[in-house]
Design an enzyme around this catalytic site. Sequence first.
Site, PDB file in Angstrom:
ATOM      1  N   HIS A 206       0.810  -1.214   0.000  1.00 46.37           N
ATOM      2  CA  HIS A 206       0.000   0.000   0.000  1.00 46.37           C
ATOM      3  C   HIS A 206       0.841   1.261   0.000  1.00 46.37           C
ATOM      4  CE1 HIS A 206       0.658  -0.505   4.421  1.00 46.37           C
ATOM      5  NE2 HIS A 206       0.757   0.806   4.365  1.00 46.37           N
ATOM      6  N   ASP A 236      -0.342  -7.511   0.649  1.00 45.19           N
ATOM      7  CA  ASP A 236       0.212  -6.195   0.965  1.00 45.19           C
ATOM      8  C   ASP A 236       1.731  -6.243   0.959  1.00 45.19           C
ATOM      9  OD1 ASP A 236       0.455  -3.565   1.604  1.00 45.19           O
ATOM     10  OD2 ASP A 236      -0.481  -3.694   3.589  1.00 45.19           O
ATOM     11  N   GLY A 317       3.604   5.785   9.496  1.00 43.54           N
ATOM     12  CA  GLY A 317       5.025   5.905   9.172  1.00 43.54           C
ATOM     13  C   GLY A 317       5.766   4.601   9.351  1.00 43.54           C
ATOM     14  N   SER A 319       4.642   1.687   8.241  1.00 41.97           N
ATOM     15  CA  SER A 319       4.271   0.755   7.172  1.00 41.97           C
ATOM     16  C   SER A 319       5.486   0.180   6.467  1.00 41.97           C
ATOM     17  CB  SER A 319       3.410   1.474   6.127  1.00 41.97           C
ATOM     18  OG  SER A 319       2.069   1.512   6.525  1.00 41.97           O
ATOM     19  N   SER A 334       1.717  -4.076   7.815  1.00 41.50           N
ATOM     20  CA  SER A 334       0.620  -3.724   6.925  1.00 41.50           C
ATOM     21  C   SER A 334      -0.215  -2.589   7.517  1.00 41.50           C
ATOM     22  CB  SER A 334      -0.267  -4.949   6.657  1.00 41.50           C
ATOM     23  OG  SER A 334      -1.408  -4.608   5.901  1.00 41.50           O
TER      24      SER A 334
END
Length: 458
Positions: A206, A236, A317, A319, A334
């Site tokens: 993402h 993801d 932040g 991710s 994720s």
Amino acid sequence: MRHARRRFVRRTAQLAAVGGLLLGGVMVTRAVAGEPPGEPAVPFSAARDAAGTGTGLVTRLGTARTAGSWLGADGRPVVAVTDEGAARTVRRAGAAAKVVRHSMNELKSATAELRSAPRVAGTAWTLDYRTNQVVVQADETVSAGDWSRLSRVAADIGGFVRMERASGRFTTRLNGAQPMLSTGGRCSAGFNVTDGQRDFILTAGHCGPVDTIWFADGRGGRQLGTTVDTAFPGSDFSLIAYASGRAGDGADVVAVGDGKGVRITGAADPAVGQRVFRSGSTSGLRDGQVTGLDATVNYPEGTVTGLVRTDVCAEPGDSGGPLFSEGVALGVTSGGSGDCTAGGTTFFQPVTKALAALDVRLIVAAPDAGAGQGATPAPSASATQGALAPSAASPGSSAPVTGAAQDTSPLSRLTDSRAVGPGLLVIAGSLIALVATRHIRAEQDRKAYQRHYSATWG
């Protein structure tokens, strides 16, 4: 003059002792606050063999007679079974058995029905092996009407579907170990991987679509690379090709903050009940345990399945940041709900599935670097497996890693500046000094009184 000097020394010692008490109190408070919250989870080194035993028994007995496996508090594998015959087989294999009502087939059928219902953003469900239930969570964005409709679907499936309200919102954690920036936002580098020809960064899908250009700083002065493959929603994960084609020295390290990092030695699937660590550029190094597998999350952007559910916190932040245990890569961040102040739930894309889908492999520590395929000791929330120069954990950096072994003797633990011991030592020393100065003052006053009394009497 001599008496004035004595008073000055005595007062200085008293002030130093009081300051020591305050400093020791702060040290103890910080050390306690940094310890992992909640009940202790099982270290990965113990979890790997135990999880293998549990998984093997589930495979052997089949999904009609089992309902998953997990690690008990003592590290022993526990297998959920539906009949006493299967329970005897499990016990003979050295594992613990728990007889339950619903098989894995029934649990999977329940999640299939949930997927076929109208999609509601802000919901998630996970197979809870330990309670033999499917847990459905809805965040604060889910309306009362959607909650009621979803509750009716759950009730129609059966009493083993449990509905829960989750605090906060289920969101992807866009914006890690090391920060990466693009025009679309900020993410974290996960793990360095290779296809044998080029090197890449494995991170969350993402974070950005194909052709997203990533930089190591907000000024765009250092280009890291470009996204060349991505999967989101559904899964993801994404692949960022290094602009130089190579990750460089130190590619087997993930950053954990304070200029330190952890060597990565391989990849594996996590087990329920296992202790894990996550690193992110927003919230740093955090730990917790795996609470569920094969989770489904309905993000606002779309549905992602097959995720690992944990009680490790994360914030925007983080991710794409790495999930690992004892140098073994487990997943990339994720999304989830909550934060690192109040706590929350975080989901991870399993790294093994991402590697297989992308046809790449991890760049791991060489055997002569002190880290082969065997795992090294797990870091605590404030201690890591190895140290390196501050820039050494950056993707593609060339700074060397110094993987010093940790001293775990009682004396080293007591004197470790990150533990409770030093604070207690400072407090104890300060108390002794304070008592000593008061005793010295009393003794001096007594002698002065004797001298004065003797002089007047004589």
